[in-house]
Structure formats: C-alpha cells, structure tokens
Scaffold this active site. Sequence first.
Site, short mmCIF file in Angstrom:
data_model
loop_
_atom_site.label_atom_id
_atom_site.label_comp_id
_atom_site.label_asym_id
_atom_site.label_seq_id
_atom_site.Cartn_x
_atom_site.Cartn_y
_atom_site.Cartn_z
N LYS A 110 0.81 -1.22 0.15
CA LYS A 110 -0.02 0.03 -0.07
C LYS A 110 0.94 1.27 0.01
CE LYS A 110 -3.94 -2.53 2.40
NZ LYS A 110 -4.48 -2.79 3.46
N GLN B 132 -4.54 -1.49 9.63
CA GLN B 132 -4.61 -2.68 9.09
C GLN B 132 -5.09 -3.74 9.82
OE1 GLN B 132 -3.67 -3.51 6.12
NE2 GLN B 132 -3.79 -5.58 6.00
N ASP C 134 -11.47 2.62 3.57
CA ASP C 134 -11.59 1.17 3.56
C ASP C 134 -13.03 0.81 3.28
OD1 ASP C 134 -9.55 -0.98 3.52
OD2 ASP C 134 -9.34 -0.49 5.65
#
Length: 302
Positions: free
Chosen positions: A54, A98, A121
């Site tokens: 990422k 995460q 997200d």
Amino acid sequence: MTAKLIKGTEIREQILAEIKEEVDKIKAEHGVVPGLVTILVGENPASVSYVTAKIRTAKSLGFKEVQDNQPEDITEEQLLALIDKYNKDDSIHGILVQLPLPKHIDEKKVLNAIDPDKDVDGFHPVNVGRLMIGGSEVKFPPCTPAGIQEMIVRAGVETEGAEVVVVGRSNIVGKPIAVMMMQKGPGANATVTVVHTRTKDLAAHCKRADILIVAAGVPGLVKPEWIKPGACVIDVGVNRVGEKISEKTGKKVAILKGDVDFDAAKEIAGWITPVPGGVGPMTITMLMRNTLNSLKFRLGLM
Ligand code: GUN
C-alpha cells in the site's frame, strides 16, 4: 471454449495511470496531494506485506504517505487517541488501520472511531449505510468489491438484467458486492442471489449465473460443471495451499489457489479471473482511488 482472462495486474496499471494524472492536475491547480496514513499494529507477516505494498503504491502516485507502525502491546486507548489525531489532521484524507488487530483491542470500536469521511476502507457503519442507499450517497465503496465491479465493467461484461450469483456472505466482500450489483446504474442493475454455507443446492444456483462471484475461502470449491457456458467467473479466493521457492527471488513464497478449479473452469467460462493476478491487485488500486476521491470531496470536485 477458452475463457478470456480478466487480468487484475493489467487493469491496475490503467487505473493507477488515471489516478496519477488526476493527482498531478490537482497538485498543480490546488497545491495539495492526497494524504494516506496506514496504521499497523504489531508485526503479522501478511499485514506487513499488505501495508508495504500500500505504501509503495501510494508513494508511486505522489501521495503523502504516513506509515505509522505501533507495537503489539499498544493499548486500545492509545490507538483511539492516534486515530483522533489523524481525524483532525487536514493533510490526511484517508486513514487505514490494518486488520486483524491484536486480541486485546476491540476492532469494532477502532473502526467506528475513524472519521467516516476519511474511512477509505469503507468499513465504518456510516459508509456501509451509504453503500446500501446507493447512487450519489456512496463515498467509499469497500475496496475489494469496488475492484470486482471495475473488472467486470472494464472487461465489457453486460450486467444489466444479468443473473449474478455471489458465493459467500462476508461483510467485506459477499454482502457489499451483492448490494452493489443490484443497485440502479451502470455496471449494476443485476438480479442478485447470495448463497452460503447453509444454502441447500449450491450447484443449482451457480449453474444459473451469468456472473459468478466466488468469495468463500474454500480452495477449489466451485466445480467446472457448476459453471454456465460463457459465464463471467470472478474468483476472490486467495488460499495458501503450500509453499514453494520463487524462481525470481529464490525465496520461499506461498502457493496460492482460488475458490474455483481454474484449469477446468477456463474451458467453460466466457471470462475468468486468475489467482494470483486477478482480483488481488485491484484491492490496493481501489484504496488509492478512494483516497484520491476523499481529497476531491474535500475540495468540492466531486
Ligand atoms: N486486512 C486484510 N485486508 C484488509 C483490508 O482490505 N483493509 C484493512 N484495513 N485490513 C485488511
């Protein structure tokens, strides 16, 4: 019949080039770039490798990238305070925590603490609600489903009135992709069925699918005889079934297998995604697009 391959690796490059062009234009006209913070708690090897990818992608696009690594024993209170800091930071447009988090931290509480307008997200209940309403209400579609829809559209597969069967009902893939495909609008307008572990006749439902989206996490679950000839098969499964030595690096790497018996299915389907190199590369790509869009919402460009 041999299916056309829908390659996530190729579509990723097209979309990243589009994002880069927009980033450069916004930077020139407004003097700002998208800012993304990735918060990693502990050192779970899979999480480290996702976060590294990422960060690399964000940097290649000219984003401001903040990598915030925290020790495994960070308290929930400290993590919530950290999120609050980034919620208030105007140079940050996307906050990503995460997952999974260590057991002593309440994942739901942490995700709910992220400002919904920075939740790239798309996991916050506000964004789940926006997705359900659809249309212009949607800000951040979750990344894997958004990548799946993008692949279907860019491959030129007709979705209008199509029978879509989704195998799996998870919050991050099955449920959101089902909602997205049934909404009004381009790349959607489909008739959707969701099947799962308690479904009576999985095969019968799959056989009706013009578009079969499989996110079950069971290697080789979908048999070739379950596939309608000419159907579009999207395999979201990334199952680690062993290890091998990479020819390129000489290092040990995981052997990945999808939820679909690829070799047999490709002789029946009209389109199919490979594993690896199919849906996988699309997730990070759509995260980048959500982060860019977050800045565009802020600037009133969307
Ligand atoms: N862990 C595995 N996949 C994901 C993802 O898409 N987002 C976050 N935040 N954590 C993950």
